[in-house]
Write an enzyme that holds these catalytic residues in place. Structure first.
Site, short mmCIF file in Angstrom:
data_model
loop_
_atom_site.label_atom_id
_atom_site.label_comp_id
_atom_site.label_asym_id
_atom_site.label_seq_id
_atom_site.Cartn_x
_atom_site.Cartn_y
_atom_site.Cartn_z
N TYR A 55 0.83 -1.30 0.04
CA TYR A 55 -0.13 0.12 -0.08
C TYR A 55 0.73 1.25 -0.09
CZ TYR A 55 -4.20 -2.57 0.33
OH TYR A 55 -5.31 -3.73 0.26
N GLY A 57 2.82 3.91 -1.63
CA GLY A 57 3.08 4.33 -2.91
C GLY A 57 2.05 4.30 -3.70
N GLY A 59 -1.23 3.06 -5.53
CA GLY A 59 -2.40 2.13 -5.57
C GLY A 59 -2.28 1.30 -4.32
N HIS A 75 -4.04 5.16 5.49
CA HIS A 75 -3.62 6.60 4.85
C HIS A 75 -4.58 6.49 3.58
CE1 HIS A 75 -1.40 9.79 2.48
NE2 HIS A 75 -1.80 10.20 3.61
N ASP A 76 -4.52 5.53 2.77
CA ASP A 76 -5.19 5.46 1.37
C ASP A 76 -6.67 5.30 1.75
OD1 ASP A 76 -2.80 5.37 0.31
OD2 ASP A 76 -3.14 2.97 -0.32
N ASP A 119 -2.72 13.03 6.92
CA ASP A 119 -1.35 12.93 6.58
C ASP A 119 -0.59 12.76 8.00
OD1 ASP A 119 -1.85 13.03 4.08
OD2 ASP A 119 -1.03 15.05 3.63
#
Length: 145
Positions: A55, A57, A59, A75-76, A119
């Site tokens: 996860y 980076g 995609g 985070h995604d 973030d």
């Protein structure tokens, strides 16, 4: 108006039309990188997080390989939720500061606060999670099913 001026004006207009088709670049990733450096006290370069696990980076799929990769998945997911609220996380700039070697959001409301919180939480998570060199630049087709 002179013909040369018209040609220059036409060239500028055509250039601007072409530029409008260029997709926007993720502006806040620079801020996120600085937050990561604040939280981990500069111990690990930001680029070490751009191709880590399933996860961290671009995609993401499958099961996170470890605690750090779970930070990236969270985070995604946070960015996905922000998008559902009408925010554009990768383009949203916000106000923050590094206090006590931890990122603190100054933005108070709306998308700026939402994205900043995503973030800051991720940066703090990265700082606490162990970094396993074996999970850097892995074969995601094999390990992230």
């Amino acid at each position: 108006m002179y013909p040369v001026h018209l040609l220059v004006l036409l060239a500028v207009c055509v250039s601007l039309l072409g530029a409008s088709n260029i997709p926007p670049q993720p502006l806040n990733l620079y801020q996120f990188g600085n937050m990561i450096q604040c939280a981990n006290h500069g111990r690990r370069p930001t680029q070490h997080y751009t191709d880590y696990g399933c996860y961290c980076g671009k995609g993401g799929s499958g099961t996170p390989v470890d605690e750090l990769d779970r930070c990236c998945k969270t985070h995604d997911d946070c960015y996905t939720e922000a998008g559902k609220k009408g925010c554009y996380p990768k383009l949203t700039l916000y106000s923050w500061k590094c206090t006590g070697k931890a990122p603190t959001c100054n933005s108070k409301t709306g998308c700026k606060r939402t994205v900043c919180d995503c973030d800051a939480t991720a940066a703090k998570c990265f700082a606490k999670a162990p970094y396993n060199n074996k999970n850097y630049n892995i074969d995601t087709k094999k390990r992230c099913q």
